[in-house]
Design a protein around this motif. Structure first.
Motif, PDB file in Angstrom:
ATOM      1  N   PRO A  14       0.828  -1.209   0.000  1.00  0.00           N
ATOM      2  CA  PRO A  14       0.000   0.000   0.000  1.00  0.00           C
ATOM      3  C   PRO A  14       0.865   1.263   0.000  1.00  0.00           C
ATOM      4  O   PRO A  14       2.066   1.216   0.287  1.00  0.00           O
ATOM      5  CB  PRO A  14      -0.787  -0.121   1.304  1.00  0.00           C
ATOM      6  N   ARG A  15       0.276   2.373  -0.289  1.00  0.00           N
ATOM      7  CA  ARG A  15       0.992   3.649  -0.214  1.00  0.00           C
ATOM      8  C   ARG A  15       1.352   3.939   1.238  1.00  0.00           C
ATOM      9  O   ARG A  15       0.659   3.513   2.164  1.00  0.00           O
ATOM     10  CB  ARG A  15       0.125   4.770  -0.778  1.00  0.00           C
ATOM     11  N   ASN A  16       2.448   4.645   1.412  1.00  0.00           N
ATOM     12  CA  ASN A  16       2.926   5.018   2.754  1.00  0.00           C
ATOM     13  C   ASN A  16       3.235   3.805   3.621  1.00  0.00           C
ATOM     14  O   ASN A  16       3.094   3.864   4.848  1.00  0.00           O
ATOM     15  CB  ASN A  16       1.902   5.926   3.452  1.00  0.00           C
ATOM     16  N   PHE A  17       3.649   2.729   2.985  1.00  0.00           N
ATOM     17  CA  PHE A  17       3.998   1.519   3.729  1.00  0.00           C
ATOM     18  C   PHE A  17       5.295   1.751   4.508  1.00  0.00           C
ATOM     19  O   PHE A  17       6.197   2.477   4.059  1.00  0.00           O
ATOM     20  CB  PHE A  17       4.178   0.351   2.753  1.00  0.00           C
ATOM     21  N   ASP A  18       5.410   1.153   5.670  1.00  0.00           N
ATOM     22  CA  ASP A  18       6.616   1.259   6.483  1.00  0.00           C
ATOM     23  C   ASP A  18       7.633   0.235   5.981  1.00  0.00           C
ATOM     24  O   ASP A  18       7.623  -0.928   6.386  1.00  0.00           O
ATOM     25  CB  ASP A  18       6.286   1.012   7.961  1.00  0.00           C
ATOM     26  N   TYR A  19       8.535   0.678   5.102  1.00  0.00           N
ATOM     27  CA  TYR A  19       9.492  -0.243   4.490  1.00  0.00           C
ATOM     28  C   TYR A  19      10.494  -0.808   5.484  1.00  0.00           C
ATOM     29  O   TYR A  19      11.177  -1.795   5.177  1.00  0.00           O
ATOM     30  CB  TYR A  19      10.226   0.462   3.348  1.00  0.00           C
ATOM     31  N   ALA A  20      10.590  -0.223   6.651  1.00  0.00           N
ATOM     32  CA  ALA A  20      11.543  -0.720   7.645  1.00  0.00           C
ATOM     33  C   ALA A  20      11.222  -2.151   8.081  1.00  0.00           C
ATOM     34  O   ALA A  20      12.107  -2.872   8.540  1.00  0.00           O
ATOM     35  CB  ALA A  20      11.575   0.200   8.859  1.00  0.00           C
ATOM     36  N   ILE A  21       9.960  -2.569   7.950  1.00  0.00           N
ATOM     37  CA  ILE A  21       9.608  -3.929   8.363  1.00  0.00           C
ATOM     38  C   ILE A  21       9.843  -4.938   7.234  1.00  0.00           C
ATOM     39  O   ILE A  21       9.679  -6.144   7.429  1.00  0.00           O
ATOM     40  CB  ILE A  21       8.148  -4.028   8.854  1.00  0.00           C
ATOM     41  N   ALA A  22      10.276  -4.437   6.065  1.00  0.00           N
ATOM     42  CA  ALA A  22      10.606  -5.330   4.949  1.00  0.00           C
ATOM     43  C   ALA A  22      12.091  -5.653   5.009  1.00  0.00           C
ATOM     44  O   ALA A  22      12.833  -5.428   4.057  1.00  0.00           O
ATOM     45  CB  ALA A  22      10.237  -4.678   3.626  1.00  0.00           C
ATOM     46  N   ASP A  23      12.513  -6.193   6.145  1.00  0.00           N
ATOM     47  CA  ASP A  23      13.938  -6.448   6.343  1.00  0.00           C
ATOM     48  C   ASP A  23      14.323  -7.901   6.106  1.00  0.00           C
ATOM     49  O   ASP A  23      15.462  -8.289   6.320  1.00  0.00           O
ATOM     50  CB  ASP A  23      14.358  -6.026   7.755  1.00  0.00           C
ATOM     51  N   GLY A  24      13.383  -8.707   5.656  1.00  0.00           N
ATOM     52  CA  GLY A  24      13.677 -10.112   5.422  1.00  0.00           C
ATOM     53  C   GLY A  24      13.873 -10.918   6.686  1.00  0.00           C
ATOM     54  O   GLY A  24      14.198 -12.098   6.628  1.00  0.00           O
ATOM     55  N   VAL A  25      13.659 -10.281   7.842  1.00  0.00           N
ATOM     56  CA  VAL A  25      13.860 -10.959   9.125  1.00  0.00           C
ATOM     57  C   VAL A  25      12.559 -11.035   9.912  1.00  0.00           C
ATOM     58  O   VAL A  25      12.213 -12.094  10.448  1.00  0.00           O
ATOM     59  CB  VAL A  25      14.938 -10.226   9.956  1.00  0.00           C
ATOM     60  N   GLN A  38       0.172 -19.273   7.881  1.00  0.00           N
ATOM     61  CA  GLN A  38       1.563 -19.510   7.513  1.00  0.00           C
ATOM     62  C   GLN A  38       2.371 -18.235   7.749  1.00  0.00           C
ATOM     63  O   GLN A  38       1.899 -17.124   7.523  1.00  0.00           O
ATOM     64  CB  GLN A  38       1.670 -19.913   6.044  1.00  0.00           C
ATOM     65  N   THR A  39       3.599 -18.395   8.197  1.00  0.00           N
ATOM     66  CA  THR A  39       4.429 -17.223   8.472  1.00  0.00           C
ATOM     67  C   THR A  39       5.298 -16.892   7.269  1.00  0.00           C
ATOM     68  O   THR A  39       5.708 -17.777   6.501  1.00  0.00           O
ATOM     69  CB  THR A  39       5.326 -17.454   9.693  1.00  0.00           C
ATOM     70  N   ALA A  40       5.573 -15.611   7.110  1.00  0.00           N
ATOM     71  CA  ALA A  40       6.345 -15.154   5.962  1.00  0.00           C
ATOM     72  C   ALA A  40       7.146 -13.916   6.333  1.00  0.00           C
ATOM     73  O   ALA A  40       6.818 -13.196   7.278  1.00  0.00           O
ATOM     74  CB  ALA A  40       5.416 -14.847   4.784  1.00  0.00           C
ATOM     75  N   THR A  41       8.212 -13.696   5.590  1.00  0.00           N
ATOM     76  CA  THR A  41       8.967 -12.453   5.687  1.00  0.00           C
ATOM     77  C   THR A  41       8.775 -11.680   4.390  1.00  0.00           C
ATOM     78  O   THR A  41       8.472 -12.263   3.341  1.00  0.00           O
ATOM     79  CB  THR A  41      10.461 -12.714   5.914  1.00  0.00           C
ATOM     80  N   LEU A  42       8.951 -10.363   4.466  1.00  0.00           N
ATOM     81  CA  LEU A  42       8.769  -9.505   3.302  1.00  0.00           C
ATOM     82  C   LEU A  42      10.132  -9.160   2.726  1.00  0.00           C
ATOM     83  O   LEU A  42      11.028  -8.723   3.443  1.00  0.00           O
ATOM     84  CB  LEU A  42       8.013  -8.239   3.700  1.00  0.00           C
ATOM     85  N   PHE A  43      10.290  -9.328   1.431  1.00  0.00           N
ATOM     86  CA  PHE A  43      11.576  -9.171   0.761  1.00  0.00           C
ATOM     87  C   PHE A  43      11.440  -8.181  -0.387  1.00  0.00           C
ATOM     88  O   PHE A  43      10.585  -8.335  -1.262  1.00  0.00           O
ATOM     89  CB  PHE A  43      12.035 -10.536   0.245  1.00  0.00           C
ATOM     90  N   LEU A  44      12.304  -7.162  -0.377  1.00  0.00           N
ATOM     91  CA  LEU A  44      12.371  -6.179  -1.458  1.00  0.00           C
ATOM     92  C   LEU A  44      13.746  -6.311  -2.106  1.00  0.00           C
ATOM     93  O   LEU A  44      14.708  -5.668  -1.689  1.00  0.00           O
ATOM     94  CB  LEU A  44      12.186  -4.759  -0.911  1.00  0.00           C
ATOM     95  N   PRO A  45      13.894  -7.145  -3.122  1.00  0.00           N
ATOM     96  CA  PRO A  45      15.226  -7.434  -3.660  1.00  0.00           C
ATOM     97  C   PRO A  45      15.936  -6.245  -4.274  1.00  0.00           C
ATOM     98  O   PRO A  45      17.166  -6.252  -4.397  1.00  0.00           O
ATOM     99  CB  PRO A  45      14.962  -8.521  -4.706  1.00  0.00           C
ATOM    100  N   SER A  46      15.188  -5.205  -4.666  1.00  0.00           N
ATOM    101  CA  SER A  46      15.824  -4.011  -5.232  1.00  0.00           C
ATOM    102  C   SER A  46      15.296  -2.744  -4.573  1.00  0.00           C
ATOM    103  O   SER A  46      15.229  -1.682  -5.202  1.00  0.00           O
ATOM    104  CB  SER A  46      15.606  -3.949  -6.748  1.00  0.00           C
ATOM    105  N   GLY A  47      14.924  -2.854  -3.308  1.00  0.00           N
ATOM    106  CA  GLY A  47      14.445  -1.678  -2.596  1.00  0.00           C
ATOM    107  C   GLY A  47      12.977  -1.377  -2.855  1.00  0.00           C
ATOM    108  O   GLY A  47      12.270  -2.121  -3.549  1.00  0.00           O
ATOM    109  N   TYR A  48      12.536  -0.259  -2.306  1.00  0.00           N
ATOM    110  CA  TYR A  48      11.102   0.061  -2.349  1.00  0.00           C
ATOM    111  C   TYR A  48      10.609   0.371  -3.747  1.00  0.00           C
ATOM    112  O   TYR A  48       9.394   0.321  -4.015  1.00  0.00           O
ATOM    113  CB  TYR A  48      10.796   1.236  -1.406  1.00  0.00           C
ATOM    114  N   GLN A  49      11.510   0.684  -4.680  1.00  0.00           N
ATOM    115  CA  GLN A  49      11.075   1.028  -6.031  1.00  0.00           C
ATOM    116  C   GLN A  49      10.824  -0.203  -6.906  1.00  0.00           C
ATOM    117  O   GLN A  49      10.301  -0.077  -8.014  1.00  0.00           O
ATOM    118  CB  GLN A  49      12.132   1.899  -6.711  1.00  0.00           C
ATOM    119  N   GLY A  50      11.196  -1.379  -6.413  1.00  0.00           N
ATOM    120  CA  GLY A  50      11.068  -2.593  -7.212  1.00  0.00           C
ATOM    121  C   GLY A  50       9.989  -3.521  -6.693  1.00  0.00           C
ATOM    122  O   GLY A  50       9.177  -3.152  -5.837  1.00  0.00           O
TER     123      GLY A  50
END
Length: 426
Positions: free
Chosen positions: A263-274, A301-313
């Motif tokens: 979503p817009r204004n998402f807190d990307y800090a929690i997309a740390d893959g951990v 099911q549990t999952a982590t969020l992964f941004l392989p090329s940052g928030y723009q990808g």
């Protein structure tokens, strides 16, 4: 990889996320452009001991650990250190390869077409392997394709010579020595011959590129000929990979992950893959996907969020089976490639189109500079070594938060410019 090499070579090629939650198991593929000049100097790091003296000490250890003198002498007949192995080990590519280029190569039209053909050709064997080990056939064929181009490129190095060279050189000698002793046990057990024990410069062997210690623990004789032959038998190689993934926690009838929209204004800090959350929790944060995350089968099911090329990808939610692939090769880019290739083999793959291809990847020198500057600014990135790991990404994320930037932890040229600007204005 099973006791797999740290993926430093692969990471330098891809220049992206190493997930440090699990130990590396497999040896990375050879790096394009590695010098194989035979002029590389071989000097043991820890001592000026001659190779002959080193070999004598190894022989004593091997015999004490159950290797027969005959097997040892046959394995080491004519063996000398290999300068090409030293050149490959010491090579550290300066420039990184963007993840989208890596994935384009991994999920190439040739690899998909060939993989589909092999799925059909080996259907009976793959079904039997899947029934025993509960690992999807498409995942196994994807691993096969990534590790050795479906058995076409298993390496042409004498594994004993390569491992002896690396153990003698002295850097990480205990690791290499353990692999060498394991390789001698494989020869003693008769699963392959000295001439047949071929692999990469780092000792990864066969169609699934197992390190020797991994082979001893996970290789299986699936075709029933009395030998665990991951070099010549595709059935043994595929079943061995399945056995490894199964024992790494693979969950049958579950996916590895899937693309999502944030979503817009998402807190990307929690997309740390951990940080791990249930799919229901991620959905509550506004994340959506073509996959039904609210179904009874998926929601908990549990999952982590992964941004392989940052928030723009593109963004992906990664489930337990992704973590099992990481135990095979501890590179998130590699594991993502396996998942996407497996999807493509099933006819379910739409390449992401929102890669930030305008981004310039940082060179190793620039990554080292970034780490140094972050440390100077009070954001602890660890020892500056040009390798962007967990500590460096957290330091980047903390810097981004302090500057009011999207805190995706992604190091690119623009981030380095921002860090330089702040450092100059201290």
């Amino acid at each position: 990889m099973f006791e797999r090499l740290p993926s430093f070579t692969l990471l330098m090629v891809i220049g992206l996320y190493v997930n440090q939650a699990s130990a590396n198991t497999l040896t990375p593929p050879a790096t394009p452009g590695i010098s194989t000049a035979s002029t590389a100097k071989i000097t043991p790091v820890a001592t000026a001991q001659s190779f002959a003296d080193w070999r004598a000490g190894l022989r004593m250890q091997a015999i004490n650990e159950g290797i027969s003198p005959l097997v040892f002498e046959q394995a080491f007949a004519g063996v000398t250190p290999d300068p090409q192995v030293i050149a490959a080990d010491q090579s550290q590519p300066e420039f990184s390869r963007p993840v989208w280029e890596y994935l384009d190569s991994a999920v190439s039209s040739w690899r998909v077409a060939r993989g589909k053909a092999l799925l059909a050709e080996h259907a009976k064997t793959l079904q039997a392997i899947e029934a025993r080990y509960q690992v999807d056939s498409s995942i196994l064929v994807a691993v096969w394709g990534m590790e050795s181009s479906f058995g076409r490129q298993i390496g042409d190095k004498n594994v004993i010579r390569s491992l002896a060279t690396l153990a003698y050189e002295g850097r990480r000698s205990a690791f290499w020595r353990s692999q060498l002793i394991a390789a001698l046990h494989i020869l003693q057990e008769g699963d392959t011959s000295i001439n047949g024990m071929l692999g990469s410069w780092a000792g990864a062997m066969g169609q699934t590129q197992f390190m020797p210690t991994t082979y001893l623990q996970y290789a299986v004789d699936f075709d029933g000929d009395g030998r665990r032959d991951i070099w010549q038998s595709s059935a043994d190689a595929l079943a061995s990979a399945a056995n490894y993934l199964n024992q790494s926690g693979w969950q049958p009838q579950q996916t590895w992950g899937f693309a999502v929209q944030l979503p817009r204004n998402f807190d990307y800090a929690i997309a740390d893959g951990v940080q791990s959350k249930t799919l229901a929790q991620w959905q509550a944060l506004g994340i959506s996907a073509d996959t039904d995350m609210s179904s009874a089968q998926m929601a908990q099911q549990t999952a982590t969020l992964f941004l392989p090329s940052g928030y723009q990808g593109p963004a992906y939610l990664l489930l337990n089976n992704f973590r099992s692939i990481l135990k095979y090769n501890n590179s998130s880019s590699y594991a993502l490639a396996i998942g996407l290739l497996a999807n493509a083999l099933q006819g379910d793959y739409s390449p992401a189109t929102n890669w930030p291809k305008h981004d310039r990847m940082l060179s190793r020198k620039e990554r080292t500079e970034l780490q140094t500057l972050l440390n100077q600014l009070g954001f602890d990135s660890g020892k500056p070594d040009g390798i962007i790991g967990v500590n460096s990404r957290q330091a980047v994320r903390s810097f981004q938060q302090a500057q009011g930037l999207p805190a995706d932890g992604y190091p690119n040229a623009q981030l380095l410019e921002n860090v330089r600007r702040v450092a100059k204005g201290q």
